[in-house]
Enzyme design. Sequence first.
Site: not given
Length: 154
Positions: A47, A63
């Site tokens: 992301h 992440c």
Amino acid sequence: KIVNPAWHVPESIRKGKPELPKVVPPGPDNPMGSHALRLSADSVLIHGTDRPWGIGTRSSHGCLRLYPEDIVLLFKLVNPGTRVSIVNQPVKVAVKDQQVFVEVHAYENGNYRGEAIRQAIRLLMEKKLLERVDIPRLTRALYERSGMPVDITR
């Protein structure tokens, strides 16, 4: 593929920061940025970020963060089902403009410092760079483990 993702704050983070809401809605204060790609491991996403200074460091909770402009480009390029391989490489060596750099990340588990030294020496030898390295600079980078590229050129 998610446009304007909401961030569902993990309980592990909320324990340390109970003032955080359970969900941070899309917008400029959302740490996930404008786009996200969910991987098959549900808790891992690729992301964007609202903190570009953290790119390339171990500043996330699992992440993979990209610069805002890069996630938009990647989002357009990939299709659902695209195979992703995550490479955990705690020691990296590179050359740019005749300078030798090492990047060393800190890990919590085990006797990592000794392993980092072995990895750095192996990588420098494989790339035939060891003779170009300032050993005290390399030693300092291995000790500090800043997660940032460090010039170790002799």
